[in-house]
Design a protein around this motif. Structure first.
Motif, PDB file in Angstrom:
ATOM      1  N   ARG A 134       0.699  -1.126  -0.056  1.00  0.00           N
ATOM      2  CA  ARG A 134       0.045  -0.013   0.050  1.00  0.00           C
ATOM      3  C   ARG A 134       0.820   1.252  -0.093  1.00  0.00           C
ATOM      4  O   ARG A 134       1.362   1.643   1.042  1.00  0.00           O
ATOM      5  N   LEU A 135       1.058   1.844  -1.026  1.00  0.00           N
ATOM      6  CA  LEU A 135       1.846   3.022  -1.485  1.00  0.00           C
ATOM      7  C   LEU A 135       1.183   4.122  -0.680  1.00  0.00           C
ATOM      8  O   LEU A 135      -0.080   4.323  -1.356  1.00  0.00           O
ATOM      9  N   ARG A 136       1.940   5.204   0.039  1.00  0.00           N
ATOM     10  CA  ARG A 136       1.102   6.260   0.293  1.00  0.00           C
ATOM     11  C   ARG A 136       1.645   7.567  -0.618  1.00  0.00           C
ATOM     12  O   ARG A 136       2.546   7.554  -1.295  1.00  0.00           O
ATOM     13  N   ARG A 137       0.829   8.437  -0.709  1.00  0.00           N
ATOM     14  CA  ARG A 137       1.222   9.786  -1.405  1.00  0.00           C
ATOM     15  C   ARG A 137       1.525   9.486  -2.825  1.00  0.00           C
ATOM     16  O   ARG A 137       2.671   9.854  -3.351  1.00  0.00           O
ATOM     17  N   LEU A 138       0.912   8.658  -3.728  1.00  0.00           N
ATOM     18  CA  LEU A 138       1.079   8.197  -4.989  1.00  0.00           C
ATOM     19  C   LEU A 138       1.081   9.562  -5.843  1.00  0.00           C
ATOM     20  O   LEU A 138       0.366  10.381  -5.587  1.00  0.00           O
TER      21      LEU A 138
END
Ligand SMILES: C[S@@+](CC[C@H](N)C(=O)[O-])C[C@H]1O[C@@H](n2cnc3c(N)ncnc32)[C@H](O)[C@@H]1O
Length: 273
Positions: free
Chosen positions: A178-182
């Motif tokens: 879960r990548l943040r701030r894409l």
């Protein structure tokens, strides 16, 4: 100044605005492209290639791809998502290939055409207006993560590439779940997803490496000088702020190890799975 030659083609049944909807992506790939070409014109030709490589391609990464793909004089190289054209111009200058650039952003097409005088097709990579098996090699550098329909894009590249032809890719791969701030509009594939996409499109991966970190200082300096002019002229605009946010989000994710930049050499197996 090289002469401009842009052929405009679009997909058969999609209006252009569905090609890339995020305003930040348009700012990053269109507005900045035009500003970059203007700044290069002021500084001189030596600045063009480093400033026009926008997929994190360095001369070392490009040399790896060119050698892996066995580029040679006279080969027809299609660069899909060519941006401002730096990588294709580098390959033409160093390896004598005959590039064709394909890029959906109009200002990027104009920038590539005026800076390098190479043939540019204004089109979406999901519908490449070239004949089947008409190019000897293809590059697609830093593009896959900006396209949601990756399978369509890869299948089109497979179609226009000769059987056995080489594909060079730079792909930003997701390491975390879960990548943040894409960056807006980006969809980073995990390694397993990328492997499946390439296999399903009819490609066999020959080799894959992490992007080499080393970049000669003279190259970085030229790119930075161009970027400084663009900043001085445009930092007050909303497009500049949007594009800068995209760049810093990508850099943060790479720095944190949530993303990694991969160089890939694949070959066209001649039939799709
Ligand atoms: C990160 S930039 C890389 C540009 C260039 N390949 C380079 O390495 O300098 C990504 C490019 O992909 C292009 N792109 C986005 N969607 C595309 C699509 N559907 N077909 C072809 N190119 C696309 C963008 O307009 C942009 O120029």
């Amino acid at each position: 100044m090289p002469s401009a030659r842009i052929v405009a083609r679009r997909g058969p049944d999609r209006p252009p605005e569905t090609m890339m909807t995020a305003a930040a992506m348009v700012a990053e790939f269109d507005d900045v492209a035009g500003w970059t070409a203007d700044a290069v014109r002021d500084l001189g030709d030596r600045y063009a290639i480093p400033a026009a490589c926008r997929g994190s391609a360095s001369p070392i990464a490009l040399a790896w791809l060119a050698e892996a793909c066995e580029l040679s004089r006279g080969m027809r190289l299609l660069d899909v998502g060519a941006g401002v054209g730096g990588p294709a111009a580098w390959a033409a200058e160093r390896f004598g290939v005959r590039p064709v650039l394909l890029e959906p952003m109009p200002a990027a097409c104009r920038a590539a055409s005026t800076l390098f005088g190479l043939p540019v097709v204004l089109a979406d990579g999901r519908w490449i207006p070239l004949r089947t098996a008409s190019v000897d090699a293809a590059w697609c550098l830093g593009v896959l993560c900006t396209v949601e329909e990756k399978a369509s894009l890869l299948r089109e590249i497979h179609r226009v590439l000769v059987p056995g032809g080489a594909l060079g890719l730079i792909v930003v791969v997701a390491r975390g779940k879960r990548l943040r701030r894409l960056p807006d509009g980006n969809h980073f594939p995990a390694q397993a997803e990328l492997d499946a996409l390439l296999g399903d499109a009819g490609f066999e991966v020959v080799e894959q490496i992490d992007r080499p970190a080393e970049v000669p200082r003279s190259w970085t300096r030229r790119a930075q000088e161009v970027a400084a002019i663009v900043e001085a002229r445009h930092s007050a605009s909303q497009a500049y702020a949007l594009a800068a946010r995209q760049t810093s989000r990508l850099a943060d994710l790479l720095d944190d190890g949530e993303l990694s930049m991969q160089l890939i050499h694949a070959t066209n197996l001649g039939s799709t799975a």
